[in-house]
Design a protein around this motif. Sequence first.
Motif, mmCIF file in Angstrom:
data_model
loop_
_atom_site.group_PDB
_atom_site.id
_atom_site.type_symbol
_atom_site.label_atom_id
_atom_site.label_comp_id
_atom_site.label_asym_id
_atom_site.label_seq_id
_atom_site.Cartn_x
_atom_site.Cartn_y
_atom_site.Cartn_z
ATOM 1 N N GLN A 269 12.031 9.419 7.032
ATOM 2 C CA GLN A 269 13.396 9.831 6.710
ATOM 3 C C GLN A 269 14.238 8.654 6.224
ATOM 4 O O GLN A 269 15.046 8.791 5.298
ATOM 5 C CB GLN A 269 14.044 10.474 7.939
ATOM 6 N N ARG A 270 14.046 7.502 6.841
ATOM 7 C CA ARG A 270 14.795 6.317 6.417
ATOM 8 C C ARG A 270 14.404 5.920 4.992
ATOM 9 O O ARG A 270 15.267 5.557 4.178
ATOM 10 C CB ARG A 270 14.535 5.174 7.389
ATOM 11 N N THR A 271 13.119 5.993 4.678
ATOM 12 C CA THR A 271 12.663 5.645 3.329
ATOM 13 C C THR A 271 13.217 6.621 2.304
ATOM 14 O O THR A 271 13.642 6.215 1.206
ATOM 15 C CB THR A 271 11.128 5.620 3.277
ATOM 16 N N TRP A 272 13.238 7.923 2.643
ATOM 17 C CA TRP A 272 13.815 8.911 1.720
ATOM 18 C C TRP A 272 15.285 8.608 1.448
ATOM 19 O O TRP A 272 15.753 8.693 0.301
ATOM 20 C CB TRP A 272 13.695 10.320 2.293
ATOM 21 N N ALA A 273 16.030 8.257 2.485
ATOM 22 C CA ALA A 273 17.456 7.977 2.313
ATOM 23 C C ALA A 273 17.675 6.771 1.396
ATOM 24 O O ALA A 273 18.556 6.789 0.522
ATOM 25 C CB ALA A 273 18.097 7.723 3.684
ATOM 26 N N ALA B 191 10.620 -0.362 0.628
ATOM 27 C CA ALA B 191 9.209 -0.735 0.755
ATOM 28 C C ALA B 191 8.920 -1.343 2.130
ATOM 29 O O ALA B 191 7.846 -1.128 2.694
ATOM 30 C CB ALA B 191 8.837 -1.723 -0.349
ATOM 31 N N MET B 192 9.892 -2.097 2.665
ATOM 32 C CA MET B 192 9.721 -2.676 3.994
ATOM 33 C C MET B 192 9.822 -1.607 5.084
ATOM 34 O O MET B 192 9.126 -1.671 6.106
ATOM 35 C CB MET B 192 10.779 -3.756 4.234
ATOM 36 N N THR B 193 10.700 -0.625 4.866
ATOM 37 C CA THR B 193 10.891 0.444 5.849
ATOM 38 C C THR B 193 9.677 1.367 5.904
ATOM 39 O O THR B 193 9.312 1.858 6.979
ATOM 40 C CB THR B 193 12.144 1.268 5.488
ATOM 41 N N PHE B 194 9.059 1.596 4.759
ATOM 42 C CA PHE B 194 7.877 2.446 4.719
ATOM 43 C C PHE B 194 6.764 1.813 5.549
ATOM 44 O O PHE B 194 6.385 0.667 5.331
ATOM 45 C CB PHE B 194 7.410 2.631 3.275
ATOM 46 N N ASP B 195 6.247 2.546 6.503
ATOM 47 C CA ASP B 195 5.193 2.041 7.391
ATOM 48 C C ASP B 195 3.840 2.357 6.760
ATOM 49 O O ASP B 195 3.380 3.501 6.776
ATOM 50 C CB ASP B 195 5.317 2.695 8.768
#
Length: 350
Positions: free
Chosen positions: A192-196, A335-339
């Motif tokens: 969800q954070r990456t989508w935002a 890119a950093m938020t995406f795990d």
Amino acid sequence: MCPRCGHQLVAHRRNGVEYAYAFAVSGLLFLILSLLFDFLSFRASGQQNAMDLPAALLTLSDNDYTSLAIIMALGTLVLPGLTLLGIAVFQHLRLFAKPSKFAANTLLWIKRLMPWSMAEIFLVGTLVSLIKITSLADVYFGLSFYAYIAFTICFACAMLYFERVDAEWWLGDIEAGYEIPLDSKQANISVQRTWALLFTAALLYIPANTLPIMNTTLLGSNEPSTIVGGVRTLWESGSYPVASIIFIASIVVPVAKLFALAWLNYSVQYQHVTNQRLRAFSYRVTELIGRWSMIDVFVVAILVALIQLGNTMSIYPGPAVLAFCAVVFITMIAAMTFDSRLIWYEFDDE
């Protein structure tokens, strides 16, 4: 090699610790020298102007673009310098001390600062800006320009010889920071954070390409230029390599990164189990190339700092430059938020 994706995790280089230490210390010395002399100078229509790096930051600030001056200072001087300082300290500890919590914290900050250190991108941007103005003026290199080239080379070599995995092995059981456990709750938060972030970057990409990124005053007339307009002008003038570099870095890379991250995020959200190696490779490439979109921002910053001759010829940053910076930074954070661990795992819905 990683048994899952085949990616090389560590390369043991002979005397790698000593080489990284030497290059880091040398790079810091060259960085100091690059601040002491003229960086560039140019002559046009009987007028001459010289620029050093501290003066370039002041010029941006005087033109009400303090935020751009801060971005340039952090990306090209402060953060690369702190990264080299951290490498020098860490390698000194490896050579002359035992593993400690301080060494672990130093390694943690090195890893955090590395993606934001853009010395090599700034140097390429400088060369691109020179090609843009050689038809309008005679450009001369100062001593600081050569010192910055040496600094960039030392920085790249220090990065080459500094093996983070090997450093973690040396630390052993000592850890700095804790990796978030991989469970369904944390997976959903990451997605969800990456989508935002991707949605925000996509919205900012519109003004970044429609508003002027640079305004040129030539004999009293103002000529605004967008990113696409600048690429078109360079292409029509015959500067095909430079036009291609700007087109790829400023248009292709941001769009490709948005689509790649959206595809990766979608695939982990719906737990696709195919093409895992391809997705892991795509993530590594996306993470690697995202910073290079800053070339156009640094081109504008150099031209603004160097070309200030009143109504005869002056260049000022446009409103798109900050929007474009935001696009680059937000996609880097996305890119950093995406795990990337989620590429390989499946979770049951709670």
